[in-house]
Write a protein that holds these residues in place. Structure first.
Motif, short mmCIF file in Angstrom:
data_model
loop_
_atom_site.label_atom_id
_atom_site.label_comp_id
_atom_site.label_asym_id
_atom_site.label_seq_id
_atom_site.Cartn_x
_atom_site.Cartn_y
_atom_site.Cartn_z
N UNK A 57 46.31 45.43 38.44
CA UNK A 57 44.56 45.81 37.37
C UNK A 57 44.21 44.46 38.49
N UNK A 58 44.58 43.30 38.46
CA UNK A 58 43.85 42.19 39.39
C UNK A 58 42.86 43.06 40.73
N UNK A 59 44.20 43.56 41.60
CA UNK A 59 43.44 44.82 42.18
C UNK A 59 42.26 45.73 41.93
N UNK A 60 42.13 46.53 41.17
CA UNK A 60 41.69 47.39 40.58
C UNK A 60 40.29 46.22 40.53
N UNK A 61 40.45 45.70 39.72
CA UNK A 61 38.92 45.35 39.56
C UNK A 61 37.95 44.34 41.30
#
Length: 440
Positions: A57-61
């Motif tokens: 999720x952090x990478x996607x953001x």
């Protein structure tokens, strides 16, 4: 009344809803559809897609914000539906578990042959990168965390692979004004998606590279219960026979994917367009203006291309993958190393095959030694990501060593011989120019 082709090029209802100029979408491809590639396609008037199926999720953001910094245009994100690609090993049959162990042992042996410092991990690497970062390991939890990011960041388009999410997910997306696309490999799947709220259907033909999106009708006896003869499970890699899917059947852990959802792009697109009322996007083997025009003529409102963009400047595909697509010749003899000078397109003859040998899920790749060696056992694997957590470290390392391309999955659609080396935005413009020229 059907919309004239010239009108579709100027803006079909789907394109108008999206705010997109050209009926050309970038297929989401894990690792290859980088923010620069997504942005380049959108900036050129197409619709870029970012593949977030196994992203933290952090990478996607971070990636979404990178895309926004590069383009003010609309783009989409693609997510994997957990129920269509994840199952606990406790649900595997005895023969399936044995097949998984055999394939894992094969890759350990190949790692040793390649001189890679790979040892059996105490536990397979999680399929989702999020689990490595300490996020919940449950595939459904990770899926919902990724969805939260998509909604919080205001991504306008979301597509799903390996099925369709639960109704509460659909409701949340619709309330946020997100346009939802689902992937279908049969008319039955297209109707299923339409009935459950899909705003548009991606008709994925059998020619498509990468993972098959089939999710309905995979309900046949376990391989250990089947008397194999000739073309039984796992004995005919890459056959393109199609069959009707039972729209009421649920996904099971085994399935002869050569008999399910393997309908060609032209036949599938026409049939899906005739069966559903929502817009259709054609995908699979489309590489140039001829393919885009054919899709539009069959009733699709856009075409989705993946393999065509793998060799573009902005693609994140490793150099070994790009080289294989651009330089592959017949695989009947020894492979040349280093690659021979780039041949004429018509001489690239390495076939593609659909196999479970690399991740556990059926996917189309260039035929290499691993696909040959695992030809028999791959059809006995459970139809789930039973290998991906184990093989990913090897695949990452193998990209940088001589001979590694014979172990790696080299995802490719059947039209890969038409790959071009150029910036992605230029490819979009060239393809649309080809369409215009064909229309006269």
């Amino acid at each position: 009344m059907a919309q004239p082709l010239s009108a579709k090029l100027k803006g079909s209802p789907l394109l108008q809803q999206l705010g997109v100029q050209h009926p050309l979408f970038l297929a989401p491809m894990a690792g290859a559809s980088t923010p620069p590639l997504v942005a380049a396609v959108s900036n050129a008037g197409g619709l870029g897609f970012y593949a977030a199926g196994i992203t933290a999720p952090a990478t996607l953001r971070s990636e979404i914000r990178a895309i926004k910094s590069l383009s003010p245009k609309p783009f989409g994100v693609n997510l994997f539906v957990p129920t269509g690609c994840h199952r606990p090993e406790s649900e595997f049959s005895k023969s399936q578990g044995e097949a998984v162990s055999r394939v894992r042992a094969y890759y350990m042996s190949r790692a040793e042959q390649l001189g890679l410092p790979l040892t059996p991990p105490p536990a397979p690497e999680p399929v989702h990168a999020a689990a490595v970062a300490g996020a919940p390991a449950s595939p459904d939890d990770v899926f919902r965390n990724l969805l939260d990011v998509v909604l919080e960041e205001g991504v306008p388009v979301l597509s799903f692979h390996f099925g369709w999410p639960q109704q509460d997910v659909v409701d949340r997306c619709k309330q946020a004004g997100v346009l939802l696309l689902g992937c279908a490999t049969s008319v039955a799947e297209a109707l299923y998606l339409e009935q459950r709220g899909a705003n548009a259907i991606i008709a994925q033909g059998s020619e498509a590279g990468g993972h098959r999106g089939t999710f309905l009708g995979i309900s046949i006896p376990d391989p250990e219960e089947v008397v194999t003869s000739g073309s039984a499970t796992g004995s005919a890699i890459g056959s393109a026979t199609g069959s009707a899917l039972d729209s009421g059947a649920g996904a099971s852990l085994s399935g002869d994917y050569n008999q399910l959802g393997m309908v060609g792009t032209l036949a599938l697109t026409g049939a899906v367009c005739a069966a559903v009322r929502v817009p259709v996007v054609a995908a699979g083997g489309i590489m140039d203006g001829r393919g885009v025009l054919a899709a539009l003529a069959l009733g699709a409102q856009a075409a989705q291309l993946g393999t065509a963009f793998l060799t573009t400047t902005e693609s994140g595909a490793p150099p070994s993958h790009k080289a294989a697509l651009l330089h592959c010749r017949s695989s009947t003899g020894p492979r040349q190393s280093p690659p021979a000078p780039k041949p004429d397109r018509q001489t690239r003859q390495t076939p593609t095959v659909v196999t479970q040998a690399f991740t556990g899920k059926p996917a189309r790749t260039l035929l290499n030694q691993a696909a040959r060696d695992l030809h028999q056992v791959q059809g006995q694997l459970p139809n789930t990501f039973c290998l991906a957590p184990f093989t990913r470290p090897l695949f990452r390392a193998a990209h940088s060593v001589p001979g590694g391309e014979e172990v790696l999955p080299l995802w490719a659609g059947q039209g890969y011989a038409a790959c071009r080396e150029l910036p992605a935005g230029q490819l979009v413009l060239d393809i649309m120019r080809e369409v215009e020229e064909l229309l006269g």
